[in-house]
Scaffold this active site. Structure first.
Site, PDB file in Angstrom:
ATOM      1  CG  ASP A 121      13.609  11.948  -8.441  1.00 28.79           C
ATOM      2  OD1 ASP A 121      12.688  11.077  -9.094  1.00 28.79           O
ATOM      3  OD2 ASP A 121      13.554  12.440  -7.527  1.00 28.79           O
ATOM      4  CG  PHE A 141      -0.822  -5.621   4.168  1.00 27.48           C
ATOM      5  CD1 PHE A 141      -1.901  -5.101   3.963  1.00 27.48           C
ATOM      6  CD2 PHE A 141       0.150  -5.490   3.258  1.00 27.48           C
ATOM      7  CE1 PHE A 141      -2.148  -4.428   2.969  1.00 27.48           C
ATOM      8  CE2 PHE A 141       0.094  -4.699   2.133  1.00 27.48           C
ATOM      9  CZ  PHE A 141      -1.154  -3.989   2.090  1.00 27.48           C
ATOM     10  CB  THR A 167       8.683   9.784  -2.288  1.00 25.15           C
ATOM     11  OG1 THR A 167       7.778   8.860  -2.996  1.00 25.15           O
ATOM     12  CG2 THR A 167       8.760   9.754  -0.887  1.00 25.15           C
ATOM     13  N   GLY A 200       8.471   5.920  -8.131  1.00 22.34           N
ATOM     14  CA  GLY A 200       8.651   4.540  -7.797  1.00 22.34           C
ATOM     15  C   GLY A 200       7.755   3.822  -7.058  1.00 22.34           C
ATOM     16  CG  ASP A 201       5.376   4.754  -3.070  1.00 28.35           C
ATOM     17  OD1 ASP A 201       5.259   3.735  -2.844  1.00 28.35           O
ATOM     18  OD2 ASP A 201       5.377   5.619  -2.382  1.00 28.35           O
ATOM     19  NE  ARG A 206      -0.977   7.665   2.092  1.00 29.08           N
ATOM     20  CZ  ARG A 206       0.092   6.791   1.795  1.00 29.08           C
ATOM     21  NH1 ARG A 206       0.124   5.867   2.315  1.00 29.08           N
ATOM     22  NH2 ARG A 206       0.816   7.121   0.820  1.00 29.08           N
ATOM     23  CG  ASP A 233      10.323  12.037  -7.031  1.00 28.77           C
ATOM     24  OD1 ASP A 233       9.793  10.881  -7.200  1.00 28.77           O
ATOM     25  OD2 ASP A 233      10.960  12.271  -5.891  1.00 28.77           O
TER      26      ASP A 233
END
Lengths: 360, 1266
Positions: B834, B553, B410, B691-692, B610, B408
């Site tokens: 998960d 955004f 996160t 899932g991100d 980032r 996973d």
């Protein structure tokens, strides 16, 4: 092959940190050598020198031992005479069980070319007699044989009780099938009168068998002690009359009986029958000359295609004739040496290559 | 009413732990319909009276859990035991079989009982978590397990949602509430839920207690993103959607409290419906063992048949004539029948080849290994105070065979914490720490962080290490000021000030929170906002800006802007966004600044940060007025409103002036890149399933070095239709095969190409590739006709990242690999999303120490840091596998050596099923004489020190290739056992046949023979275990010497006079030990047997060591790595540590130019005797290191620039803010906006979402969205 000590330090100092939080600290695993899998240990390393020297040493040991054993086995004098065929008519007679009361004797003359020095032992040897069958081995009652409970014949099937229900003593297949030939060795000193070679029938059993495992039931005399029991079906005499000459050698304590009751591991076996009483002419052992075995042939073996023989043998430090052990040791030693040489060759070859490999 | 509605409420966690029977159906992938529930589930909440009824139902006790008992092979033994009671068949006393059997069963029962007890304890821990339930008009603490459908429960901030709730009301205005769904879908941004207006006013308990609405909704299902239902209350109907639901597993954030009505509880919750079924996991060794036991059983029958035939022949030829001495049993009338009985007798005698104690010994060893995991200090997380935990004790050795790790993202790879790490302001970069390793350095190694004490409003938790930036702010550098002003203005964060100076930011995404917090600490404190103003404390002076517009955004724009009017009246547009978008919209005059900033951006991106670009633009009043007008029109437009707004926005966001760039670090868990590098070196493939969003996932892929710029290509599959996905996969494969390095002919494989061919082609692929696949594409790729193609493509890639996947898809991917690759899979995760994957994989690992423990409860192993995985696999797993294999080999060996002697003896005892040994010896051999040394080896053995297994990850490979125990090894053990048994029988036979004792009496009696063979057997197997034990601890010494001592002690005791006097019929061997063992011949025989049995083994091992050494042989000894002198600094994460002096850059290892490139998937190390493994290995490592080094240093490839505007950001809060709905303002102030705010902002929000998510696999794409 060496145990290399390794520098593992078992962490013994348990620095207890300040107990900031009881709960949290208690969860911290203990810092012990066992729990952290850091136990001090030595690692097994098959190092070349270790392995090779071990192989050489083993080879030397085996070869040496083999040669010693072979030499001592060679020093043994042994003579074996199979008498089933020689006493063919007796054998034939015994094939019919109804002739059990007919006496059949058989004399076997032989010549001893060399003196048998020292203690001489006389054995009877049976071929193809299965004393190691599962049901055969079980068919005995130790509690009866030790004299505590004559009536206990529980394990003795199929020879536990006679037809009328009296318990058999000694019960069981082993006792019933006792070897009952009589073998007498005589020496013809001057080719005239044969002298009966003096033989001892004591000392042919283990001490523990004679004094622990087998005991007569306690009573005034033996025959009353065995009252209420009957003899095994194949026996001619009851157990308390086995030895007419020596009253102490009767009942369960009869040496021949004890020897028979220690069952053999393999279908071909020899059991000690008598040992030479070294007196008179026989102080040095059995002198060379003419002898004969006088055998009262009772034990039938031809029914199951077995054979009987009588063996005379001397001993060495390791016991009787033991060529196999000596040969096996010699072969093992030789093979070990061969192996160690070839291993060394391989090792050196690789070492050379290693040097080359680095130099390149 | 209540009865119909509720059904049964079961304890919550029970379901997770339910042990299903073996062979039960696999993962149920389709939507589940509970048979208990009526199609439409009615949930009602009544007043006190009905509540009582429901409580009664709730109190229903759970069914008592049954204990697992039956073991795989017990039945055979039971059968045998019964046979042993038939007198004609028995050849052994009853106890020879019963004693070991009872012992085995007892130990197993105790172990299982303990297991169950601990499992119950952890279940109870969850079941007894308290929640506040509204009962009889007052709030009461109730354990979770007592909460049932229809209850109203109160949740407080940062609490876990305990059931699927219908949100009734909350502390926030308009019944809003914020939740974090990271547990559920891995997305890190905050989501908003709203109560339906009629219930949102039910703020106080008395009113809630009177609430008697009734919910009619869909039956329990596993769709996380969908809910439809209706609330009936006060004779009106209200539609309900997912927007009104709080799902179990979410965490309440930024909301003081809320009330919810339980709709689904326990196993019916969406989370549980998604978690798949618990399967009984077994290791591959287990399965192999069972097969082998069956084979052995077949072998046993064969031997039985051979001996039975022998018996029949013997009885026919000899036995019939031997009847005078031993008549046949009454029951036996023919040789044939005797043979038949002897078959069963031999089955009983020889049953020791199928060792009963094997199973229990294996369990004991695994238990020991589990304890080692629990005790490991190096897997203890000091910060979270959680030790590693082996929750199951049956899978340990499989940890040494893992080939695929599914992780996973996160919470597992990342900490879910964003940190403002660097920035570039007008061409100057700030944030570099003096430490060369930069962000890699541990916190403790850094110098003192910057002191923000000048600023009373600073966030104490914010840390920054470059003092020059603060100096620049203090100097009053206008660019720097403008930079932070932008950060404090251009966002959608909400602030809350409970007490003076105590600011709390409610950020929708953690990125934004980090940026605003950074600005706050550098003196530009965002203090408060209203729908029309933003108040900022700039260097201590409160300044209120008028907020004119938020240009929000979205995924296409990848930027957001605000238009503000400062107190002087100047209108300025502040914009922040992705560099790819924003750099094109700058004013041409800033070219020079642009290039420096681009350099900085590349540098940041290279470090896996980032990035965001910041820019501003001054607007004049006229232009703005005109633009605002156009915007209003666009927003009022009926058709294509989105597009029109977008073009209006685009128009104004132009010709901007570049301010700089920010770099945010998505904090990885400690040691993640090192762990991944090390695991990769160990030939373990790591797939990230998250899932991100794709951008986030790819970014993390880069920062944890799964993806590198050195990769030949990263394929991205995002197709929405079957055809697109197929095409993309096909192209990827073609590219891989067309690459110049490819060995194959380069022809694309036709689609119906067999999987075997695909594998062969793709395994030859040179170059490194990576695959990124989206959830909706994955849905197609996992269909039956495409899954093989997908699998082959994915497996040919070095790294695979699946993003936007649902929990069930995670499980499907794992299942796919499991099914087709025949490889051991490991899934690691922390969240409830998960669980399904953790349950599906061979081994499930849960990250503990987090708030949610769903994953941990479903897992087999748990620890609190991803980096512990390397230790779990490379140290514990490897050792477990090694020990288990050595144990099994030895165990089969010793039992064959022991048992086969009977077989040979059969030929000499008329096949009468006579045993060679004393019955007590048979009873005790396996459980006393030989059990402990091999157990000690199985528990403590180590082939190489633990540091070595970290330094040489290749040592892990034998496990993956299953080299140490397989059918071949098994046959070798068996052969060795049979060889030993032959010698064990025939050497004593040869000696005994002729020899006599030294007092002239017979030597070859049965009992002496038995003792001789037994003694030499015990000695030989003890020497053998001594050779097998590689690591002699005191315990090994104790057990090995102890076993020998115990053997002789028991031997003499059993043969003693005392026991015979008491039980003459049981102890028949009286006097045997002292009489037999006093004979030199016997000892010579034992010595010879030992030498002949052991020497070939030693010779063979020595030759193997010289000719074909394993890697473990070459690195285990003190000869490797220069011994103590070259001791390695740090075992942890040493390998693959970029830049750091790697221990493997051994000066003393000769580098051999001629040495070939290490062949993959070969364990043997080639012909050279001189540490060949090491030479090759160090080359391999160096190569890898160089690659990593390059990847770190080499920045500036535009292709690798990964930026994105606040990756986990979502659209929507802009409108929310401008509407003022979420603000706690006085009703007066709010009235001012009331006219303006669209009453249905949340509707428009939803519309936008559904537009953007209008893909065919919509469900798959957006796991949790209304």
């Amino acid at each position: 092959m060496l145990l290399m000590p390794q520098k593992y330090i078992s962490v013994t100092c348990r620095t207890k940190m300040k107990r900031t939080s009881k709960d949290g600290q208690s969860k911290l695993p203990d810092n012990t050598a066992l729990k952290q899998q850091q136990l001090p240990a030595s690692r097994l390393q098959l190092s070349a020198t270790g392995v090779l020297s071990c192989f050489f040493a083993t080879g030397v040991f085996c070869l040496g031992m083999g040669i010693i054993l072979i030499l001592s086995a060679k020093s043994i004098k042994e003579i074996e005479i199979k008498y089933t065929k020689i006493c063919g008519n007796c054998a034939k007679l015994r094939e019919d069980a109804t002739n059990f009361d007919k006496v059949c004797t058989c004399s076997i003359p032989f010549y001893l070319p060399e003196t048998m020095q020292g203690n001489v032992y006389m054995y009877y040897k049976l071929y193809g007699f299965y004393q190691n069958l599962y049901r055969y081995i079980l068919s005995r009652s130790n509690s009866q044989l030790v004299g505590t409970d004559l009536k206990d014949v529980g394990n003795c099937a199929p020879f536990s009780k006679s037809h009328d229900g009296t318990p058999i003593a000694p019960c069981g297949a082993i006792a019933n099938s006792i070897f009952n030939d009589t073998i007498i060795l005589s020496y013809k000193l001057n080719s005239s009168i044969p002298i009966k070679v003096p033989m001892l029938r004591s000392g042919i059993t283990w001490w523990t068998d004679k004094y622990v495992k087998f005991q007569n039931p306690s009573s005034i005399n033996l025959s009353s002690a065995f009252a209420g029991t009957t003899k095994p079906p194949s026996w001619a005499k009851p157990v308390y009359e086995l030895d007419e000459e020596d009253p102490g050698n009767n009942g369960f304590l009869n040496d021949d009986f004890i020897v028979w009751m220690r069952t053999a591991a393999f279908p071909t076996f020899k059991k000690l029958y008598r040992r030479l009483n070294r007196i008179q002419y026989f102080i040095e052992g059995l002198p060379a000359g003419n002898y004969s075995f006088n055998i009262t042939y009772n034990f039938p073996v031809t029914r199951f295609k077995g054979e009987k023989s009588v063996v005379l043998s001397t001993l060495t430090w390791s016991g009787g004739s033991n060529l196999f052990l000596g040969l096996a040791y010699t072969v093992t030693g030789a093979v070990t040496w061969l192996a160690s040489f070839s291993m060394m060759a391989i090792h050196l070859m690789l070492k050379d290559r290693k040097v080359l490999f680095i130099q390149q | 009413m209540a009865g119909e509605a509720v059904g049964k409420v079961r304890p919550w966690e029970e379901n997770l732990q339910e042990e299903s029977e073996e062979g039960s159906e696999g993962l149920t992938l389709g939507p589940l319909t509970s048979p208990v529930m009526s199609p439409s589930c009615r949930v009602s909440h009544g007043i006190a009276g009905t509540l009582l009824g429901e409580m009664a139902l709730c109190a229903k006790k759970r069914p008592p859990e049954e204990e697992r008992r039956a073991r795989a092979n017990d039945r055979e033994y039971n059968e045998k035991f019964q046979y042993a009671l038939i007198p004609q068949v028995s050849s052994l006393s009853w106890f020879t079989t019963i004693v070991p059997l009872v012992l085995v069963l007892a130990i197993t029962a105790v172990k299982d009982a303990t297991d169950d007890y601990f499992r119950h304890k952890s279940d109870n821990q969850v079941n007894n978590r308290q929640s506040q339930v509204l009962i009889n008009g007052s709030l009461q603490q109730e354990p979770w397990m007592n909460v049932c459908v229809g209850d109203i429960i109160k949740l407080e901030n940062n609490q876990f949602v305990a059931a699927d709730l219908l949100l009734l009301s909350s502390s926030e205005p308009h019944g809003l509430c914020y939740i974090e769904t990271a547990e559920l879908d891995g997305e890190t941004n905050m989501k908003v839920r709203q109560a339906i207006p009629v219930t949102s006013e039910l703020g106080d308990i008395s009113r809630l207690a009177k609430f008697d609405g009734e919910v009619v909704c869909e039956p329990p299902n596993n769709k996380l993103d969908r809910f439809s239902g209706t609330l009936y209350w006060k004779e009106s109907k209200f539609p309900l959607s997912n927007q009104n639901m709080l799902l179990r597993g979410c965490v309440l954030r930024n909301t003081e409290w809320c009330f919810g009505l339980v709709v689904f509880a326990g196993p019916d919750t969406k989370l549980m419906q998604n978690s798949g079924r618990t399967k009984f996991k077994r290791t591959s060794i287990d399965r192999l063992m069972n097969t082998l036991v069956l084979w052995i059983f077949g072998f046993l029958v064969c031997m039985g048949v051979i001996l039975a035939i022998g018996n029949a022949i013997w009885e026919h030829e000899v036995g019939t004539r031997f009847q005078a001495y031993l008549p046949w049993d009454e029951a036996v009338d023919s040789a044939f029948f005797s043979g038949f009985l002897s078959f069963w007798s031999y089955i009983i005698i020889l049953n020791t080849v199928v060792p009963i104690s094997l199973y229990v010994s294996v369990e004991v060893i695994r238990l020991g290994h589990s304890y080692f995991i629990n005790w490991d200090k190096k897997m203890f997380c000091v910060k979270k105070r959680t030790p590693a935990e082996a929750r199951t004790t049956t899978l340990n050795e499989e940890l040494g065979q893992v080939e695929y790790v599914f992780s996973d993202k996160t919470g597992t790879l990342t900490q879910n914490i964003m940190v403002f790490s660097k920035c570039s302001i007008s061409g100057r970069s700030y944030g570099d720490v003096f430490d060369v390793l930069g962000h890699k350095a541990e916190l403790g190694e850094r110098p003192e962080p910057v002191d923000f004490s000048f600023n009373p409003l600073a966030d104490k938790k914010f840390l920054f290490w470059d003092p020059t930036l603060l100096e620049a702010v203090k100097m009053g550098d206008p660019h720097t000021h403008e930079f932070f002003r932008l950060l404090s203005l251009c966002h959608t964060v909400m602030s809350e000030e409970k007490n003076e100076g105590e600011l709390y930011y409610k950020a929708q995404s953690p990125d934004e929170g980090a940026l605003v917090t950074a600005a706050r600490n550098f003196g530009f404190v965002f203090r408060s906002r209203t729908p029309k103003t933003i108040t900022v404390h700039e260097m201590g002076i409160a300044v209120t800006y008028q907020l004119l517009a938020i240009l929000d955004f979205n995924n296409i724009r990848k930027r957001m802007s605000v238009i503000v009017r400062n107190p002087e009246g100047r209108i300025r547009l502040y914009c922040k966004g992705a560099d790819t978008i924003l750099l094109d919209r700058l004013h041409p005059s800033t070219q020079e600044l642009l290039s420096t900033t681009t350099d900085h951006l590349n540098e940041y991106a290279g470090e896996g940060l980032r990035t965001l670009v910041l820019a501003y633009k001054d607007l004049d009043e006229e232009y703005y007025g005109e633009w605002a007008q156009r915007r209003l029109q666009a927003s009022l437009a009926q058709d294509s409103r989105e597009d029109r707004l977008a073009s209006v926005y685009e128009e104004v966001e132009n010709d901007m002036v570049l301010l700089g760039a920010t770099a945010i670090e998505d904090k990885l868990q400690q040691g993640v890149p090192e762990t991944i590098a090390l695991l990769t070196l160990a030939n373990i493939k790591i797939w990230v399933l998250t899932g991100d969003k794709q951008e986030t996932a790819v970014n993390i892929g880069y920062s944890c070095k799964m993806l590198t710029d050195d990769m030949t290509e990263v394929f991205v599959v995002t197709g929405h239709t079957v055809l697109e996905v197929r095409e993309e996969l096909r192209k990827a494969r073609e590219k891989m095969m067309d690459s110049p390095h490819a060995v194959g002919n380069g022809l694309p494989c036709p689609e119906k190409c067999s999987s075997a061919k695909l594998t062969s082609v793709l395994e030859a692929v040179a170059g490194e590739y990576a695959l990124v696949i989206n959830g909706h594409s994955l849905a197609h790729a996992l269909e039956a006709d495409m899954e093989l193609e997908f699998l082959e493509t994915a497996c040919a890639c070095k790294a695979v990242i699946c993003c936007r996947v649902t929990p069930l898809q995670k499980a499907q991917v794992v299942e796919l690999v499991k099914k087709h690759k025949k490889a051991v899979t490991l899934a690691i995760g922390d969240g409830a999303n998960d669980v399904s994957m953790i349950k599906t994989a061979h081994i499930g690992v849960g990250i503990s120490g987090q708030e949610g423990i769903q994953a941990v409860l479903a897992s087999d192993y748990s620890f609190s840091q991803f980096k512990f995985l390397q230790r779990l696999l490379l140290v514990h797993g490897r050792w477990s596998y090694l020990r288990m294999c050595k144990f099994l080999c030895y165990f089969f060996y010793k039992n064959f050596a022991f048992t086969m002697v009977h077989f040979w003896f059969g030929f000499f005892c008329g096949f009468s099923a006579q045993t060679v040994y004393d019955q007590y010896f048979i009873t005790l051999y396996n459980i006393v004489y030989t059990s402990l040394p091999v157990l000690a080896m199985g528990v403590f053995d180590q082939d190489v020190p633990e540091q070595r297994s970290m330094e040489y990850p290749k040592l892990y490979e034998p496990g993956q290739l299953n080299l140490l125990f397989n059918k071949r090894e098994f046959f070798i053990c068996i052969a060795q056992g049979i060889y030993t048994s032959v010698l064990m029988f025939f050497i004593p036979y040869g000696v005994f046949a002729e020899a006599t004792r030294d007092d002239g009496t017979q030597l070859a009696d049965y009992q002496s023979f038995a003792v001789t063979v037994a003694t030499s057997l015990v000695i030989v197997v003890s020497v053998q275990i001594g050779l097998d034990t590689g690591y002699w601890t005191a315990i090994n010494h104790f057990f090995i010497w102890g076993s020998l001592a115990v053997y002789f002690a028991i031997l003499f005791a059993m043969h003693s006079n005392g026991l015979f006097d008491m039980f003459p019929n049981q102890f028949r061997f009286v006097g045997n030990a002292q009489n037999t063992l006093a004979q030199p011949t016997v000892w010579l025989t034992i010595t010879l047997t030992t030498v002949v049995c052991i020497m070939p083994v030693v010779a063979f091992r020595f030759l193997k060591l010289s000719l074909k050494p394993d890697l473990s042989d070459t690195v285990s000894g003190p000869l490797s790595a220069g011994g103590a002198g070259g001791r390695l600094s740090e075992p942890h994460g040493a390998a693959g540590h970029a830049g750091g002096g790697h221990p493997l850059s051994l000066g003393q290892t000769p580098v051999q130019p001629g040495a070939a490139v290490p062949r993959p998937r070969r364990y043997r190390c080639g012909p050279f005797p001189t540490l060949p493994g090491q030479v090759r290995y160090s080359q391999l490592v160096r190569k890898k290191q160089k690659a990593q080094h390059r990847c770190l240093r080499r920045v500036g490839r535009t292709g690798s620039r990964r930026s994105g505007y606040a990756f986990s950001h979502q659209e929507g809060f802009g409108e929310l803010i401008m509407s003022g709905k979420n603000m706690r303002l006085s009703s007066l102030a709010l009235a001012g906006f009331a006219t303006r705010s669209s009453s249905s902002w949340i509707e428009s929000l939803r519309r936008k979402k559904s537009d953007s998510a209008s893909s065919p696999g919509g469900g798959a794409e957006k796991p949790l969205r209304g």
